[in-house]
Write a protein that holds these residues in place. Structure first.
Motif, short mmCIF file in Angstrom:
data_model
loop_
_atom_site.label_atom_id
_atom_site.label_comp_id
_atom_site.label_asym_id
_atom_site.label_seq_id
_atom_site.Cartn_x
_atom_site.Cartn_y
_atom_site.Cartn_z
N ASN A 1 2.00 14.50 -7.42
CA ASN A 1 1.87 13.45 -6.42
C ASN A 1 1.43 14.03 -5.09
O ASN A 1 0.56 13.48 -4.40
CB ASN A 1 3.22 12.74 -6.28
CG ASN A 1 3.04 11.38 -5.68
OD1 ASN A 1 2.05 10.71 -5.93
ND2 ASN A 1 3.99 10.99 -4.85
N GLN A 2 2.01 15.17 -4.74
CA GLN A 2 1.62 15.84 -3.50
C GLN A 2 0.14 16.17 -3.51
O GLN A 2 -0.59 15.94 -2.54
CB GLN A 2 2.42 17.14 -3.33
CG GLN A 2 3.81 16.93 -2.78
CD GLN A 2 3.76 16.31 -1.40
OE1 GLN A 2 2.90 16.65 -0.59
NE2 GLN A 2 4.68 15.40 -1.14
N LEU A 3 -0.28 16.71 -4.64
CA LEU A 3 -1.68 17.11 -4.79
C LEU A 3 -2.59 15.90 -4.63
O LEU A 3 -3.59 15.94 -3.93
CB LEU A 3 -1.85 17.73 -6.18
CG LEU A 3 -3.03 18.67 -6.33
CD1 LEU A 3 -2.80 19.90 -5.50
CD2 LEU A 3 -3.18 19.04 -7.80
N GLY B 1 0.85 -1.18 0.00
CA GLY B 1 0.00 0.00 0.00
C GLY B 1 0.88 1.22 0.00
O GLY B 1 2.10 1.14 0.19
N GLU B 2 0.28 2.35 -0.23
CA GLU B 2 1.05 3.58 -0.31
C GLU B 2 0.84 4.38 0.96
O GLU B 2 -0.29 4.63 1.36
CB GLU B 2 0.57 4.39 -1.51
CG GLU B 2 1.41 5.61 -1.74
CD GLU B 2 0.87 6.44 -2.90
OE1 GLU B 2 1.55 7.35 -3.33
OE2 GLU B 2 -0.27 6.14 -3.36
N VAL B 3 1.94 4.76 1.58
CA VAL B 3 1.82 5.55 2.80
C VAL B 3 1.56 7.00 2.41
O VAL B 3 2.28 7.57 1.58
CB VAL B 3 3.11 5.45 3.63
CG1 VAL B 3 3.02 6.39 4.83
CG2 VAL B 3 3.32 4.03 4.09
N ASN B 4 0.49 7.56 2.96
CA ASN B 4 0.20 8.97 2.70
C ASN B 4 0.75 9.79 3.85
O ASN B 4 0.21 9.74 4.95
CB ASN B 4 -1.31 9.18 2.57
CG ASN B 4 -1.65 10.56 2.08
OD1 ASN B 4 -0.98 11.53 2.42
ND2 ASN B 4 -2.68 10.66 1.27
N PRO B 5 1.83 10.52 3.62
CA PRO B 5 2.45 11.24 4.74
C PRO B 5 1.55 12.36 5.27
O PRO B 5 1.62 12.71 6.44
CB PRO B 5 3.74 11.79 4.14
CG PRO B 5 3.53 11.78 2.67
CD PRO B 5 2.54 10.73 2.36
N ALA B 6 0.69 12.90 4.39
CA ALA B 6 -0.17 14.00 4.84
C ALA B 6 -1.10 13.54 5.94
O ALA B 6 -1.38 14.26 6.89
CB ALA B 6 -0.96 14.54 3.66
N GLY B 7 -1.64 12.32 5.80
CA GLY B 7 -2.62 11.87 6.79
C GLY B 7 -2.12 10.73 7.63
O GLY B 7 -2.84 10.21 8.47
N ASN B 8 -0.87 10.28 7.40
CA ASN B 8 -0.30 9.17 8.15
C ASN B 8 -1.20 7.93 8.06
O ASN B 8 -1.62 7.40 9.08
CB ASN B 8 -0.05 9.58 9.60
CG ASN B 8 0.89 8.59 10.29
OD1 ASN B 8 1.82 8.11 9.66
ND2 ASN B 8 0.61 8.30 11.54
N TYR B 9 -1.49 7.54 6.87
CA TYR B 9 -2.27 6.32 6.71
C TYR B 9 -1.77 5.58 5.47
O TYR B 9 -0.97 6.12 4.70
CB TYR B 9 -3.76 6.63 6.58
CG TYR B 9 -4.14 7.47 5.41
CD1 TYR B 9 -4.39 6.89 4.17
CD2 TYR B 9 -4.27 8.85 5.54
CE1 TYR B 9 -4.75 7.68 3.10
CE2 TYR B 9 -4.62 9.63 4.47
CZ TYR B 9 -4.86 9.04 3.25
OH TYR B 9 -5.22 9.81 2.19
N VAL B 10 -2.22 4.36 5.34
CA VAL B 10 -1.82 3.54 4.21
C VAL B 10 -3.00 3.42 3.26
O VAL B 10 -4.11 3.13 3.69
CB VAL B 10 -1.39 2.13 4.68
CG1 VAL B 10 -1.00 1.29 3.48
CG2 VAL B 10 -0.25 2.23 5.65
#
Lengths: 305, 673
Positions: B509-511, B434-443
């Motif tokens: 990607n950030q967006l 899965g992809e870790v989303n650093p903005a929300g700290n979730y996978v």
């Protein structure tokens, strides 16, 4: 006093049938020391009304028929050279009457019109350097024919403002007209009218009008009305302070005619169409006569409380 | 008495047309195409009627149009029932109503139908953009409603819209209170959810090609937020279900074998996390091994998966606790027989190789497994999304001929060999990484993260997981599918516009990650706010929560809200200080209850005269009050409100009793001081 006023109204109403409200307004106008503009078609009884008022109130009466060749001198009077004593003697014009009927005022040139209107405002005339006071009381009823406007000089706003009220008589009701047709000729009735008031009584009554109590609540209502004419976008121009003074004076006279010694909002409302109608212009039609609709709007929307 | 029907103001018609477009726009994605044509026909017809170029359709025409629309729905949906067809039918009637829009009543029906249609669009899409969008049609519908009600605004489009907007804003606090407090009722009847069609994740059985196909989809499978730090990627094996039965070509699960409860004990550190999964149409949930959840109607099945009683038809929030080091069924279980099942014949080379391995390692099954995994690492095996076509014996063909395959090939082959060597084993299907989303700290786990691996059973150890794909393509496990397939241009080949393909563009990607985070928050905090979540929040606020208490709190909040609104609207501090005027207002209210209302510009005596005419029985009292009032207020007399109150009381006693709610707004218009 009330009975005297009532009998005045009754006497005029005998001659001018079915026009109770207009007669009352005309009398109120007179009691408030204002002048009256009658705007109506020919033959509606304008002359009869003014003549009858003059008779009932015991006033001297003069009628000036305004025409395009009328000169100020024809209204105010001229000095004529007397060959016997070699002096100029002033011959007063028809304006030196207590009740003047200026018939079809818009037919005369602005020069003659302003001669009359100045006299109305100042209550005196200045001829050849000599200032002569007009009689007291002095009351002008001017008439206008609103329909045939060809070759006329319509009164400008500034002149209209000098009339306390403008009323129109309108067609009589069917019953009134039937009585009119069945009865005697109105002109024949006029000479038989007996004066109800004398000069002293009339002056006393006129002096009492400003004493009619106008409470703060009523004055607030008058102010709200005036403010509405000044702030609402439908109005091309608002009422002047002279207009609000006129409104209150007329309302006082109306309250007196109703036998009250205080003004209620209904008095203001009763005189509002006559007092404000000719001073208001619709923003959508500044040259026309949209005043009536605007007054109806005021009556409907501006709360007396 | 028959009332003449009221016409529809122009502006209301305009807003109705606008609202209609806005209402049906989100539906167009799933409705048959002809609905758009139907809208064009109806709108044109109505506009021509308005321009007096044509007439309203007659009864026959209308009946024909209705039948044609129903037939169209039936033709394109195969039914008139069910959600899809029901909504199509609703929208087409919503459009057809336009051509018989004659009176205000029709317009009201249309507006309310519009509100309902807006509601149905949530059944198809409950995301944040859809929710925000629905504010537009609601505003337009409100504007149309205002245009219908307010004669003063009936020809001004923008004031109408502005008023609608401010109404909507005023409703926000009410909405919030109801959202937080109002109990979520279970559905009164079961609403069949719309099928989105096509693949929606893992299915009940698997051929190797299935997962390869799933890898083409960039659709979201689920998102998980951890209470603590996110474990490393290679430990994220999200179990969905297991396949125990092999028929030589296809792996499938054995239903009856998964019913009983498995034997395991929590051991080692635990992981707590919550998952929001998208609708999958399947009953199983995703979790790391070995998981428990407190979601209702959900239990752990015999193969350690979590399964809900009903399929997941809407996005679902649940929290999980996992013990990755727990030992499972160390004592054995009746399922072990099943885990040795093989087809009677086929794949002889694989069986032979299994026999060789068994002979080589004898009593050391762990050595056998290690040898087998080492074989995948040592020999030339390739990880690819485009494996060659399988022959008759799929396992043999893959193991010894093509040596190219996807995770499912490896997992299937390994399980086959282990079983052939006498070690109980099964295929586990789920997602990996899965992809870790650093903005929300979730996978965030997408469908292309679908994966299959192996689980085998050793006496004394219980079930152990092994991933042959890791031996072949470690990048797949450690970095992800895209990185594991650099040479092949197969990653998301069907979705050229998917933002996931452009992960190397930094700002894009950030967006994408931020947007995804926003959507996830919406799902978790707004859509997921029900049932247990709601209870938890309310308990943290109000302590012990029971229905009566919630009802009280709800009532109190509503009371506060409406009280505040009443204060703002009625402005009691601006009530007349004048005691006379206060009595007069009471007089007005008293008469208003009898249906006699003072016009804005009406004076006190004139109003009294009118009221006396309307209520001849009480004429004397009405006149007496009004005259006394006028005298006190306008004459130079002392104010005596007590006298007015007495007169008012006399009038009140004379009047027949009417409840206060029959009163209208008695004093409209320009307010005086």
């Amino acid at each position: 006093m009330r009975t005297q006023l009532e009998s005045c109204l009754a006497a005029v109403n005998q001659v001018l049938l079915g026009k109770d409200r207009q007669v009352r307004l005309a009398l109120a106008c007179l009691l408030a020391r204002g002048h009256l503009l009658l705007e109506d078609l020919p033959g509606m009884g304008k002359t009869t009304l003014s003549h009858a008022l003059a008779r009932v109130l015991g006033l001297s009466y003069q009628r000036i028929q305004f025409t395009s060749d009328l000169l100020p001198g024809d209204i105010l009077g001229t000095s004529v050279f007397n060959r016997d004593n070699g002096q100029f003697i002033f011959h007063p014009g028809p304006i030196f009457a207590e009740l003047v009927l200026a018939d079809e005022i818009n037919r005369a040139t602005p020069k003659s019109q302003s001669a009359l209107l100045e006299a109305m405002e100042e209550r005196q005339v200045t001829i050849e350097g000599a200032t002569r006071p007009l009689p007291e009381p002095f009351f002008v009823i001017a008439t206008q024919n609103p329909v045939s406007q060809g070759g006329t000089f319509a009164l400008p706003e500034s002149q209209l403002d000098r009339f306390l009220m403008r009323i129109s008589l309108g067609y009589p009701a069917r019953a009134a007209e039937k009585a009119l047709l069945l009865g005697e000729a109105r002109r024949d009735l006029l000479p038989r009218l007996e004066p109800v008031l004398d000069h002293a009584a009339l002056a006393r009554i006129q002096a009492e009008v400003p004493g009619i109590h106008a409470s703060e609540a009523v004055i607030d209502y008058v102010l709200r009305l005036v403010e509405a004419t000044r702030s609402q976008p439908a109005f091309a121009l608002g009422l002047s302070p002279r207009g609000s003074l006129a409104l209150l004076a007329a309302a006082r006279a109306w309250a007196m005619l109703a036998g009250r010694d205080y003004v209620i909002p209904e008095d203001v409302q009763a005189v509002l169409p006559a007092v404000a109608g000719h001073r208001l212009r619709d923003a959508a039609d500044p040259a026309g006569h949209g005043g009536g609709a605007l007054v109806q709007w005021l009556l409907r929307e501006v709360t007396p409380f | 008495m028959k009332k003449t029907p009221l016409p529809i103001p122009r502006i209301s018609l305009l807003w109705l047309l606008v609202a209609q477009v806005l209402v049906i726009l989100p539906h167009l994605f799933h409705l048959p195409v002809w609905i758009g044509g139907l809208w064009l026909v109806c709108a044109t017809w109505r506009i021509q009627v308005f321009r007096q170029r044509t007439n309203y359709p007659g009864g026959l025409t209308k009946a024909f149009m209705l039948i044609a629309a129903a037939a169209g729905v039936y033709a394109s949906r195969g039914s008139l029932m069910g959600l899809d067809a029901g909504v199509a039918l609703l929208v087409s009637t919503f459009l057809l109503k336009l051509v018989e829009l004659k009176t205000r009543r029709d317009a009201l029906v249309l507006v309310f139908l519009g509100f309902f249609t807006v509601l149905t669009s949530y059944l198809f899409d409950d995301g944040l953009p859809a929710a925000l969008y629905s504010l537009l049609p609601v505003t337009a519908l409100l504007a149309a409603l205002i245009g219908l009600q307010q004669s003063g605004l009936s020809d001004k489009p923008w004031p109408t819209l502005r008023l609608a907007g401010s109404l909507l804003l005023q409703a926000v606090p009410l909405m919030l209170v109801l959202f937080v407090l109002f109990p979520r009722l279970g559905p009164l009847w079961s609403v069949p959810m719309p099928g989105t069609g096509g693949s929606r994740g893992l299915a009940e059985s698997m051929t190797p090609g299935d997962i390869a196909e799933l890898s083409q989809s960039s659709a979201l499978a689920f998102r998980a937020s951890f209470a603590g730090p996110i474990p490393p990627r290679r430990d994220l094996y999200w179990r969905a279900l297991t396949f125990e039965q092999f028929d030589g070509r296809r792996w499938s699960q054995l239903d009856e074998m998964t019913r009983s409860r498995p034997d395991w004990r929590p051991e080692g550190p635990s992981l707590s996390y919550s998952i929001v999964m998208q609708a999958s149409g399947q009953p199983w949930l995703f979790a790391l091994d070995t998981a428990t959840t407190d979601l209702e109607h959900t239990r752990q099945m015999g193969d350690f998966r979590l399964q809900r009683r009903r399929p997941v038809d809407q996005s679902l929030l649940y929290s999980v606790t996992s013990w990755p080091q727990a030992r499972r069924e160390v004592q054995g279980s009746p399922r072990l027989d099943v885990a040795l099942q093989l087809p009677d014949h086929g794949n002889p080379r694989a069986r032979q190789w299994a026999a060789e391995l068994k002979a080589r390692h004898g009593g050391d099954p762990q050595g056998l497994v290690d040898d087998l995994l080492g074989h995948f690492a040592r020999e030339e095996y390739y990880y690819t999304l485009k494996p060659p076509l399988a022959g008759e014996d799929t396992v043999d063909h893959f193991l010894f001929d093509t040596r190219r395959g996807f995770c499912a090939h490896y997992a299937g082959a390994m399980t086959f060999v282990l079983r052939a060597a006498g070690i109980p084993a099964r295929v586990v299907a789920g997602y990996q990484g899965g992809e870790v989303n650093p903005a929300g700290n979730y996978v965030q786990v997408n469908q292309f993260d679908a994966h299959a691996w192996v689980e085998y059973w050793l006496p004394g150890h219980g079930w152990i997981s092994a991933d042959p794909t890791f031996q072949v393509a470690p990048t797949r496990i450690e970095q992800g599918l895209q990185q594991a397939l650099p040479a092949e241009d197969t990653f998301l080949a069907d979705a050229p516009l998917s933002p996931l393909r452009y992960r190397h563009v930094e700002w894009l990607n950030q967006l994408r990650l931020s947007w995804d985070n926003l959507n996830y928050t919406w799902q978790r905090k707004v859509l997921g706010y029900q049932g247990a979540e709601q209870l938890k929040l309310l308990e943290s606020w109000f302590g012990n929560v029971d229905p009566a208490r919630i009802g009280m709190i709800l009532l109190a909040c509503l009371g506060l809200l409406f009280g505040g609104l009443a204060l703002v609207l009625l402005k009691p501090w601006k009530r007349p200080h004048d005691p006379l005027l206060r009595q007069y207002r009471r007089f007005e209210r008293l008469l208003a209850r009898q249906g006699v209302r003072r016009g804005a510009g009406e004076g006190p005596l004139a109003f009294a005269e009118r009221a006396a005419l309307a209520l001849p029985g009480q004429a004397a009292e009405i006149r007496a009050f009004a005259q006394r009032f006028a005298h006190q207020r306008y004459a130079d007399a002392a104010a005596d409100p007590a006298a007015l109150r007495r007169l008012l009381g006399r009038l009140r006693r004379q009047l027949p009793w009417r409840p206060w709610w029959r009163t209208g707004n008695a004093s409209a218009g320009v307010r005086g001081g």
